[in-house]
Design a protein around this motif. Structure first.
Motif, PDB file in Angstrom:
ATOM      1  N   ALA A  89      63.368  91.251  39.248  1.00  0.00           N
ATOM      2  CA  ALA A  89      63.930  91.124  37.909  1.00  0.00           C
ATOM      3  C   ALA A  89      63.988  92.502  37.260  1.00  0.00           C
ATOM      4  O   ALA A  89      62.981  93.220  37.220  1.00  0.00           O
ATOM      5  CB  ALA A  89      63.086  90.175  37.063  1.00  0.00           C
ATOM      6  N   VAL A  90      65.167  92.869  36.761  1.00  0.00           N
ATOM      7  CA  VAL A  90      65.357  94.173  36.132  1.00  0.00           C
ATOM      8  C   VAL A  90      65.380  93.999  34.619  1.00  0.00           C
ATOM      9  O   VAL A  90      66.165  93.195  34.094  1.00  0.00           O
ATOM     10  CB  VAL A  90      66.656  94.847  36.611  1.00  0.00           C
ATOM     11  N   ILE A  91      64.544  94.755  33.942  1.00  0.00           N
ATOM     12  CA  ILE A  91      64.472  94.741  32.482  1.00  0.00           C
ATOM     13  C   ILE A  91      65.043  96.059  31.975  1.00  0.00           C
ATOM     14  O   ILE A  91      64.509  97.142  32.276  1.00  0.00           O
ATOM     15  CB  ILE A  91      63.030  94.561  31.976  1.00  0.00           C
ATOM     16  N   ARG A  92      66.144  95.982  31.260  1.00  0.00           N
ATOM     17  CA  ARG A  92      66.851  97.161  30.763  1.00  0.00           C
ATOM     18  C   ARG A  92      66.409  97.467  29.332  1.00  0.00           C
ATOM     19  O   ARG A  92      66.586  96.663  28.420  1.00  0.00           O
ATOM     20  CB  ARG A  92      68.357  96.899  30.795  1.00  0.00           C
ATOM     21  N   LEU A  93      65.789  98.645  29.150  1.00  0.00           N
ATOM     22  CA  LEU A  93      65.404  99.147  27.834  1.00  0.00           C
ATOM     23  C   LEU A  93      66.360 100.274  27.488  1.00  0.00           C
ATOM     24  O   LEU A  93      66.319 101.342  28.105  1.00  0.00           O
ATOM     25  CB  LEU A  93      63.953  99.648  27.839  1.00  0.00           C
ATOM     26  N   ASP A  94      67.229 100.044  26.522  1.00  0.00           N
ATOM     27  CA  ASP A  94      68.274 101.014  26.217  1.00  0.00           C
ATOM     28  C   ASP A  94      67.679 102.374  25.871  1.00  0.00           C
ATOM     29  O   ASP A  94      66.655 102.466  25.180  1.00  0.00           O
ATOM     30  CB  ASP A  94      69.123 100.498  25.046  1.00  0.00           C
ATOM     31  N   GLY A  95      68.340 103.429  26.363  1.00  0.00           N
ATOM     32  CA  GLY A  95      67.844 104.787  26.125  1.00  0.00           C
ATOM     33  C   GLY A  95      67.881 105.220  24.677  1.00  0.00           C
ATOM     34  O   GLY A  95      67.228 106.200  24.300  1.00  0.00           O
ATOM     35  N   GLN A  96      68.643 104.494  23.826  1.00  0.00           N
ATOM     36  CA  GLN A  96      68.747 104.847  22.412  1.00  0.00           C
ATOM     37  C   GLN A  96      67.681 104.179  21.546  1.00  0.00           C
ATOM     38  O   GLN A  96      67.660 104.384  20.325  1.00  0.00           O
ATOM     39  CB  GLN A  96      70.135 104.466  21.893  1.00  0.00           C
ATOM     40  N   LEU A  97      66.796 103.385  22.148  1.00  0.00           N
ATOM     41  CA  LEU A  97      65.699 102.798  21.379  1.00  0.00           C
ATOM     42  C   LEU A  97      64.838 103.911  20.788  1.00  0.00           C
ATOM     43  O   LEU A  97      64.449 104.844  21.490  1.00  0.00           O
ATOM     44  CB  LEU A  97      64.856 101.890  22.263  1.00  0.00           C
ATOM     45  N   LYS A  98      64.536 103.801  19.501  1.00  0.00           N
ATOM     46  CA  LYS A  98      63.780 104.867  18.835  1.00  0.00           C
ATOM     47  C   LYS A  98      62.341 104.933  19.306  1.00  0.00           C
ATOM     48  O   LYS A  98      61.717 105.996  19.306  1.00  0.00           O
ATOM     49  CB  LYS A  98      63.839 104.661  17.317  1.00  0.00           C
ATOM     50  N   SER A  99      61.796 103.787  19.695  1.00  0.00           N
ATOM     51  CA  SER A  99      60.420 103.761  20.185  1.00  0.00           C
ATOM     52  C   SER A  99      60.247 102.560  21.106  1.00  0.00           C
ATOM     53  O   SER A  99      61.067 101.635  21.108  1.00  0.00           O
ATOM     54  CB  SER A  99      59.420 103.682  19.027  1.00  0.00           C
ATOM     55  N   LEU A 100      59.180 102.587  21.885  1.00  0.00           N
ATOM     56  CA  LEU A 100      58.856 101.495  22.791  1.00  0.00           C
ATOM     57  C   LEU A 100      57.503 100.918  22.393  1.00  0.00           C
ATOM     58  O   LEU A 100      56.514 101.652  22.313  1.00  0.00           O
ATOM     59  CB  LEU A 100      58.806 101.989  24.237  1.00  0.00           C
ATOM     60  N   ASP A 101      57.476  99.645  22.117  1.00  0.00           N
ATOM     61  CA  ASP A 101      56.238  98.955  21.767  1.00  0.00           C
ATOM     62  C   ASP A 101      55.670  98.328  23.035  1.00  0.00           C
ATOM     63  O   ASP A 101      56.187  97.320  23.528  1.00  0.00           O
ATOM     64  CB  ASP A 101      56.521  97.877  20.722  1.00  0.00           C
ATOM     65  N   PRO A 102      54.603  98.914  23.612  1.00  0.00           N
ATOM     66  CA  PRO A 102      54.075  98.390  24.881  1.00  0.00           C
ATOM     67  C   PRO A 102      53.698  96.916  24.807  1.00  0.00           C
ATOM     68  O   PRO A 102      53.921  96.170  25.772  1.00  0.00           O
ATOM     69  CB  PRO A 102      52.855  99.268  25.148  1.00  0.00           C
ATOM     70  N   HIS A 103      53.124  96.494  23.678  1.00  0.00           N
ATOM     71  CA  HIS A 103      52.700  95.097  23.573  1.00  0.00           C
ATOM     72  C   HIS A 103      53.910  94.166  23.563  1.00  0.00           C
ATOM     73  O   HIS A 103      53.898  93.102  24.200  1.00  0.00           O
ATOM     74  CB  HIS A 103      51.861  94.904  22.304  1.00  0.00           C
ATOM     75  N   ASP A 104      54.963  94.570  22.861  1.00  0.00           N
ATOM     76  CA  ASP A 104      56.175  93.751  22.809  1.00  0.00           C
ATOM     77  C   ASP A 104      56.838  93.682  24.183  1.00  0.00           C
ATOM     78  O   ASP A 104      57.227  92.605  24.649  1.00  0.00           O
ATOM     79  CB  ASP A 104      57.136  94.333  21.771  1.00  0.00           C
ATOM     80  N   VAL A 105      56.979  94.841  24.826  1.00  0.00           N
ATOM     81  CA  VAL A 105      57.605  94.865  26.152  1.00  0.00           C
ATOM     82  C   VAL A 105      56.804  94.025  27.142  1.00  0.00           C
ATOM     83  O   VAL A 105      57.370  93.219  27.909  1.00  0.00           O
ATOM     84  CB  VAL A 105      57.748  96.311  26.656  1.00  0.00           C
ATOM     85  N   THR A 106      55.496  94.182  27.125  1.00  0.00           N
ATOM     86  CA  THR A 106      54.643  93.435  28.043  1.00  0.00           C
ATOM     87  C   THR A 106      54.770  91.932  27.818  1.00  0.00           C
ATOM     88  O   THR A 106      54.880  91.149  28.775  1.00  0.00           O
ATOM     89  CB  THR A 106      53.175  93.869  27.879  1.00  0.00           C
ATOM     90  N   ALA A 107      54.781  91.531  26.552  1.00  0.00           N
ATOM     91  CA  ALA A 107      54.898  90.103  26.243  1.00  0.00           C
ATOM     92  C   ALA A 107      56.240  89.553  26.721  1.00  0.00           C
ATOM     93  O   ALA A 107      56.315  88.440  27.266  1.00  0.00           O
ATOM     94  CB  ALA A 107      54.725  89.882  24.736  1.00  0.00           C
ATOM     95  N   GLN A 108      57.308  90.315  26.518  1.00  0.00           N
ATOM     96  CA  GLN A 108      58.631  89.863  26.945  1.00  0.00           C
ATOM     97  C   GLN A 108      58.710  89.732  28.469  1.00  0.00           C
ATOM     98  O   GLN A 108      59.293  88.772  28.993  1.00  0.00           O
ATOM     99  CB  GLN A 108      59.696  90.844  26.445  1.00  0.00           C
ATOM    100  N   VAL A 109      58.133  90.688  29.183  1.00  0.00           N
ATOM    101  CA  VAL A 109      58.166  90.646  30.643  1.00  0.00           C
ATOM    102  C   VAL A 109      57.349  89.463  31.165  1.00  0.00           C
ATOM    103  O   VAL A 109      57.770  88.747  32.080  1.00  0.00           O
ATOM    104  CB  VAL A 109      57.659  91.979  31.233  1.00  0.00           C
ATOM    105  N   GLN A 110      56.174  89.268  30.587  1.00  0.00           N
ATOM    106  CA  GLN A 110      55.346  88.144  31.022  1.00  0.00           C
ATOM    107  C   GLN A 110      56.051  86.803  30.773  1.00  0.00           C
ATOM    108  O   GLN A 110      55.998  85.907  31.613  1.00  0.00           O
ATOM    109  CB  GLN A 110      53.999  88.177  30.296  1.00  0.00           C
ATOM    110  N   GLN A 111      56.721  86.677  29.617  1.00  0.00           N
ATOM    111  CA  GLN A 111      57.438  85.449  29.327  1.00  0.00           C
ATOM    112  C   GLN A 111      58.584  85.232  30.301  1.00  0.00           C
ATOM    113  O   GLN A 111      58.833  84.111  30.755  1.00  0.00           O
ATOM    114  CB  GLN A 111      57.982  85.487  27.895  1.00  0.00           C
ATOM    115  N   LEU A 112      59.275  86.324  30.652  1.00  0.00           N
ATOM    116  CA  LEU A 112      60.361  86.224  31.628  1.00  0.00           C
ATOM    117  C   LEU A 112      59.841  85.734  32.975  1.00  0.00           C
ATOM    118  O   LEU A 112      60.426  84.832  33.595  1.00  0.00           O
ATOM    119  CB  LEU A 112      61.034  87.582  31.791  1.00  0.00           C
ATOM    120  N   ILE A 113      58.748  86.325  33.438  1.00  0.00           N
ATOM    121  CA  ILE A 113      58.177  85.915  34.726  1.00  0.00           C
ATOM    122  C   ILE A 113      57.804  84.437  34.696  1.00  0.00           C
ATOM    123  O   ILE A 113      58.106  83.678  35.634  1.00  0.00           O
ATOM    124  CB  ILE A 113      56.952  86.791  35.060  1.00  0.00           C
TER     125      ILE A 113
END
Length: 398
Positions: A89-113
């Protein structure tokens, strides 16, 4: 002693032949990206016809954009279950995002799995696709470290990587946070310079192999884009999705012959840690800016590439349908001109993309715009109501 000499004389050539066979380089693993955000019935045929040549599917699953937030690709889980190949599964985080929230990204990936597993899909890995600038690599590494800690130990984590990162001292630490990387060697600089430069790709690959201590793959192009003029002087790139904008489109297409030669060279002399090639992207029947699947498979196999253009004429009660056909394994531009012998024609016309000039014994079809005919494909270009069509008087100008 005589028996021993004779035995060795027989055995030595066999050992030499065996050694020669073992020295041949095994084929590199070859995989596919599926990058459509909305799956269609065409995916069924594309998956079926790609099974013999590509071992693994890397599927666009989830995206995050500025303002727009998170969105899921609308995959067809039934098709993926039936296909049975390993899924990443490929998760695309756009390069123009001003910041990356590790907790948000982790939660989204876990939910996807979890959601994919509930649909009966077993993941062979997760890939993060983020075109981070060099200055943001430390933050990116921290995100990956946290994600690696929460993912199951049996779930490999990979990233898509940019050649520009070779200039960063942060790269070794970044690569240590994941299990493998996918070096993207296409469309990474000014698109006006082209989609792909084979010598530059070789240099990046060699440089990457000297830095990474883990397996890596090359992401290679099997597609094209169009460049449209923009008011600020920078071109707008049109790829899978049409853009409603006036102006002339400059078409760029990765050269199948170049990619075939590169794949063969990498197979015969693979750099250290190179695990395989990943082709972008799985082509669908209506994907006008991707190579046909026939051409992609021929490139992946290292076949000799050739277009074989001709006309196919079918007749019913004096009405002839005229089609351009390509019986080769290489997609081809539409020919500039086609002439066909014909006599006693009451009427004839060309279809979209061509114009017709008719004389007493000749039909001439002239190209009005550029296009491609897929390998092993055909396209109707016109019709004629004649007493006779002489296919022996056919001439095709490139």
């Amino acid at each position: 002693m005589l028996f021993s000499i004779r035995w060795w004389a027989l055995l030595f050539p066999m050992l030499m032949l065996s050694g020669c066979g073992q020295s041949e380089s095994p084929p590199l693993d070859q995989q596919l990206y599926i990058w459509q955000r909305q799956w269609t019935p065409d995916h069924k045929h594309a998956l079926r016809d790609s099974r013999a040549d590509f071992s693994t599917l890397r599927v666009l699953a989830l995206q995050s954009f500025p303002q727009a937030g998170w969105s899921r690709a609308r995959i067809d889980p039934d098709l993926l279950r039936q296909d049975g190949r390993p899924l990443i599964a490929v998760i695309r985080l756009d390069g123009q995002l001003k910041s990356l929230d590790p907790h948000d990204v982790t939660a989204q990936v876990q939910q996807l799995i979890n959601d994919w597993q509930r649909q009966g899909l077993t993941l062979a890995g997760v890939e993060i696709d983020h075109d981070a600038g060099i200055a943001r690599l430390p933050d990116y590494r921290r995100l990956l470290t946290e994600l690696r800690e929460v993912l199951p130990a049996s779930m490999p984590l990979s990233i898509t990587a940019l050649p520009a990162w070779l200039n960063s001292s942060e790269l070794p630490a970044l690569l240590s946070a994941v299990d493998s990387s996918v070096l993207q060697v296409h469309a990474v600089s000014d698109p006006q310079k082209g989609l792909f430069h084979v010598e530059q790709a070789k240099k990046w690959t060699q440089a990457w192999s000297r830095i990474t201590l883990k397996p890596f793959y090359l992401a290679l192009p099997a597609y094209g884009v169009a460049l449209l003029p923009a008011s600020n002087g920078r071109p707008v790139v049109e790829s899978e999705v049409p853009i409603e904008r006036d102006g002339e489109r400059r078409e760029l297409l990765a050269d199948p012959q170049q990619l075939r030669d590169l794949a063969l060279a990498l197979r015969d002399n693979p750099p250290a840690h190179l695990a395989g090639l990943i082709w972008f992207r799985l082509p669908l029947a209506n994907d006008r800016r991707a190579w046909s699947l026939t051409t992609l498979r021929a490139v992946a196999r290292g076949e000799v590439l050739e277009s074989q253009l001709g006309l196919q004429v079918t007749e019913h009660e004096g009405l002839f349908d005229i089609s351009l056909v390509n019986r080769g394994n290489l997609d081809s531009p539409w020919p500039a001109r086609l002439t066909l012998g014909a006599s006693a024609c009451d009427g004839a016309d060309a279809l979209a993309g061509y114009a017709l000039q008719q004389t007493q014994d000749l039909l001439t079809f002239s190209r009005l715009r550029n296009g491609r005919i897929a390998a092993d494909g055909q396209r109707a270009i016109g019709w004629a109501r004649c007493s006779k069509i002489d296919q022996g008087a056919l001439h095709v100008d490139p």
